[in-house]
Motif scaffolding. Structure first.
Motif, PDB file in Angstrom:
ATOM      1  N   LEU A 190      -7.576  -6.215  -1.732  1.00  0.00           N
ATOM      2  CA  LEU A 190      -7.387  -4.789  -1.945  1.00  0.00           C
ATOM      3  C   LEU A 190      -7.649  -3.964  -0.686  1.00  0.00           C
ATOM      4  N   VAL A 226      -3.596   3.763   0.233  1.00  0.00           N
ATOM      5  CA  VAL A 226      -4.303   3.090  -0.858  1.00  0.00           C
ATOM      6  C   VAL A 226      -3.561   1.831  -1.300  1.00  0.00           C
ATOM      7  N   PHE A 227      -4.315   0.940  -1.841  1.00  0.00           N
ATOM      8  CA  PHE A 227      -3.788  -0.331  -2.328  1.00  0.00           C
ATOM      9  C   PHE A 227      -2.899  -0.121  -3.547  1.00  0.00           C
ATOM     10  N   VAL A 228      -1.797  -0.883  -3.607  1.00  0.00           N
ATOM     11  CA  VAL A 228      -0.907  -0.840  -4.754  1.00  0.00           C
ATOM     12  C   VAL A 228      -0.861  -2.201  -5.455  1.00  0.00           C
ATOM     13  N   PHE A 235       0.866  -1.172   0.000  1.00  0.00           N
ATOM     14  CA  PHE A 235       0.000   0.000   0.000  1.00  0.00           C
ATOM     15  C   PHE A 235       0.907   1.227   0.000  1.00  0.00           C
ATOM     16  N   TYR A 269      -2.370  -9.058  -7.911  1.00  0.00           N
ATOM     17  CA  TYR A 269      -3.405  -8.041  -8.039  1.00  0.00           C
ATOM     18  C   TYR A 269      -2.720  -6.676  -8.062  1.00  0.00           C
ATOM     19  N   TYR A 270      -3.248  -5.768  -8.889  1.00  0.00           N
ATOM     20  CA  TYR A 270      -2.642  -4.451  -9.010  1.00  0.00           C
ATOM     21  C   TYR A 270      -3.711  -3.369  -9.063  1.00  0.00           C
ATOM     22  N   ALA A 271      -3.367  -2.225  -8.490  1.00  0.00           N
ATOM     23  CA  ALA A 271      -4.198  -1.046  -8.694  1.00  0.00           C
ATOM     24  C   ALA A 271      -4.074  -0.623 -10.151  1.00  0.00           C
ATOM     25  N   ASP A 272      -5.137  -0.066 -10.683  1.00  0.00           N
ATOM     26  CA  ASP A 272      -5.115   0.362 -12.089  1.00  0.00           C
ATOM     27  C   ASP A 272      -3.984   1.362 -12.345  1.00  0.00           C
ATOM     28  N   SER A 273      -3.678   2.169 -11.345  1.00  0.00           N
ATOM     29  CA  SER A 273      -2.678   3.219 -11.522  1.00  0.00           C
ATOM     30  C   SER A 273      -1.262   2.681 -11.710  1.00  0.00           C
ATOM     31  N   LYS A 292      -0.741  -0.765 -12.857  1.00  0.00           N
ATOM     32  CA  LYS A 292      -0.779  -1.955 -13.705  1.00  0.00           C
ATOM     33  C   LYS A 292       0.092  -1.760 -14.940  1.00  0.00           C
TER      34      LYS A 292
END
Length: 127
Positions: free
Chosen positions: A109, A46-48, A37, A59-63, A65
Motif C-alpha cells: 500500500l 493515494v493507494f488504489v 495509485f 489488494y484494494y483501498a476501501d474506497s 473495493k
C-alpha cells in the motif's frame, strides 16, 4: 532501464466504467509486484490497488473495493497490468499512476515500496 506506461484514461460519467492498462518494458515484469495509485488536484497520491508478482494476491483501498479489479496478463505474457474500474464516482477524478516494485516489499500500500512509475493518465468522472 525499466519503463512504465499507462493508457486508457479519459472521461466517464458517474456509474460508468473505464479500463486502465499499464505496460512495463525493460525489466523482468514477471517478478514485479504492481500497483495503482491516484492523485486528485491539491491532494496527496493515494493507494488504489496492487497485485503480487504471481497475480495470486490482490489488494484494494476501501474506497474502491468491490468496484475496481486489478489483474495482470495470464502468465505475464503481455507485460501488462490492468485496472477495471466500474461504478465510477466523481471523487474518483484524478491522475492514475501505475508503479512497479521489483523487490517484493512487504507493504503493497505504500508508494515508497515502488521503484518505477509511469507518467500517469487522467481519469475524469462527471456527475
Amino acid at each position: 532501464q525499466v519503463q512504465v506506461a499507462e493508457s486508457g484514461g479519459g472521461l466517464a460519467q458517474a456509474g460508468g466504467s473505464l479500463r486502465l492498462s499499464c505496460a512495463v518494458s525493460g525489466g523482468t515484469f514477471s517478478q514485479y509486484a504492481m500497483g495503482w495509485f491516484r492523485q486528485a488536484p491539491g491532494k496527496e497520491r493515494v493507494f488504489v490497488a496492487a497485485i503480487s508478482w504471481s497475480g495470486a494476491s490482490t489488494y484494494y483501498a476501501d474506497s474502491v473495493k468491490g468496484r475496481f479489479t486489478i489483474s495482470r496478463d495470464r502468465d505475464n505474457a503481455g507485460n501488462t497490468v490492468h485496472l477495471q474500474m466500474n461504478s465510477l464516482k466523481p471523487e474518483g477524478t484524478a491522475v492514475y499512476y501505475c508503479a512497479a516494485d521489483p523487490w517484493g516489499s512487504t507493504s503493497r500500500l505504500a508508494a515508497a515500496s515502488y521503484d518505477y512509475w509511469g507518467q500517469g493518465t487522467q481519469v475524469t468522472v462527471s456527475s
